[in-house]
Write a protein that holds these residues in place. Structure first.
Motif, mmCIF file in Angstrom:
data_model
loop_
_atom_site.group_PDB
_atom_site.id
_atom_site.type_symbol
_atom_site.label_atom_id
_atom_site.label_comp_id
_atom_site.label_asym_id
_atom_site.label_seq_id
_atom_site.Cartn_x
_atom_site.Cartn_y
_atom_site.Cartn_z
ATOM 1 N N LEU A 127 0.923 -1.214 0.072
ATOM 2 C CA LEU A 127 -0.078 0.011 0.002
ATOM 3 C C LEU A 127 0.852 1.293 -0.024
ATOM 4 N N TRP A 147 -1.193 4.064 -2.078
ATOM 5 C CA TRP A 147 -2.646 3.645 -2.162
ATOM 6 C C TRP A 147 -3.484 3.977 -0.719
ATOM 7 N N TYR A 198 -10.584 -3.719 6.356
ATOM 8 C CA TYR A 198 -9.507 -4.313 5.431
ATOM 9 C C TYR A 198 -10.208 -5.647 4.937
ATOM 10 N N PRO A 206 -4.033 -5.714 -1.100
ATOM 11 C CA PRO A 206 -3.657 -4.173 -1.099
ATOM 12 C C PRO A 206 -4.493 -3.529 -2.292
ATOM 13 N N ASN A 259 -8.567 -3.787 -1.649
ATOM 14 C CA ASN A 259 -9.017 -2.659 -0.726
ATOM 15 C C ASN A 259 -8.989 -1.196 -1.066
ATOM 16 N N SER A 260 -7.679 -0.976 -1.965
ATOM 17 C CA SER A 260 -7.745 0.443 -2.437
ATOM 18 C C SER A 260 -8.673 0.625 -3.651
ATOM 19 N N HIS A 304 -11.986 1.532 -1.778
ATOM 20 C CA HIS A 304 -11.969 2.894 -1.321
ATOM 21 C C HIS A 304 -11.954 3.786 -2.353
ATOM 22 N N ILE A 364 -6.713 3.161 1.907
ATOM 23 C CA ILE A 364 -7.892 2.027 2.349
ATOM 24 C C ILE A 364 -8.817 2.546 2.982
#
Length: 172
Positions: free
Chosen positions: A83, A88, A95, A134, A137-138, A141, A90
């Protein structure tokens, strides 16, 4: 088990080792599979009825990583490195673990799926690591699809959090 399969899909992948090809397919499923579906990692053991997940009015549904409530305990150090290296963010709520993911057949799910795959390819290209959470989750978001947080019983990660092992629908 082969007789239990409803349909077979053959998905072409770029050359790479098994982990790379697995993640390539996993992150591109929403663009490949029609209709709503539930993705389950190969190390999942289903112990009960999953049908209520298919009734959710959502784009995406998943459970917290490690079956933990505190966000800092949900993010692996290896994921934090990815991340940070990619720049990035989140969010501050959860998570998600990529081992149990419900995708509805919606525009929000398709946008999320495309963004997850794009971000995963970017991180693999830059860092040479196959870690998919990663990017997952990014992408959540960034896209902000309608997201339903599944209770831990649908992805009980008992190795990390043994207390969730007594009555889950899914062991992971």
């Amino acid at each position: 088990l082969i007789a239990e399969v409803d349909d077979w899909l053959i998905i072409k992948t770029p050359l790479g080792n098994a982990e790379f090809r697995n993640r390539y397919v996993k992150t591109s499923l929403r663009q490949t599979v029609s209709g709503p579906f539930l993705f389950l990692d190969s190390d999942i053991f289903v112990r009960g009825d999953l049908s209520e997940i298919f009734e959710l009015k959502t784009d995406i549904a998943g459970a917290r990583n490690h079956s933990r409530e505190v966000l800092a305990e949900q993010v692996w150090i290896q994921d934090r490195v990815v991340l940070d290296s990619m720049g990035w963010t989140i969010g501050d709520q959860f998570y998600i673990n990529g081992g149990v993911l419900f995708y509805n057949d919606t525009e929000g799910a398709r946008r999320f799926g495309a963004e997850w795959h794009t971000r995963w390819i970017q991180s693999f290209t830059k860092l040479g690591k196959s870690r998919d959470q990663p990017a997952l989750n990014s992408a959540l978001h960034f896209i902000q699809p309608r997201m339903t947080l599944l209770p831990d019983r649908f992805n009980a990660q008992f190795k990390i959090t043994p207390s969730v092992a007594d009555s889950p629908v899914v062991w992971h």
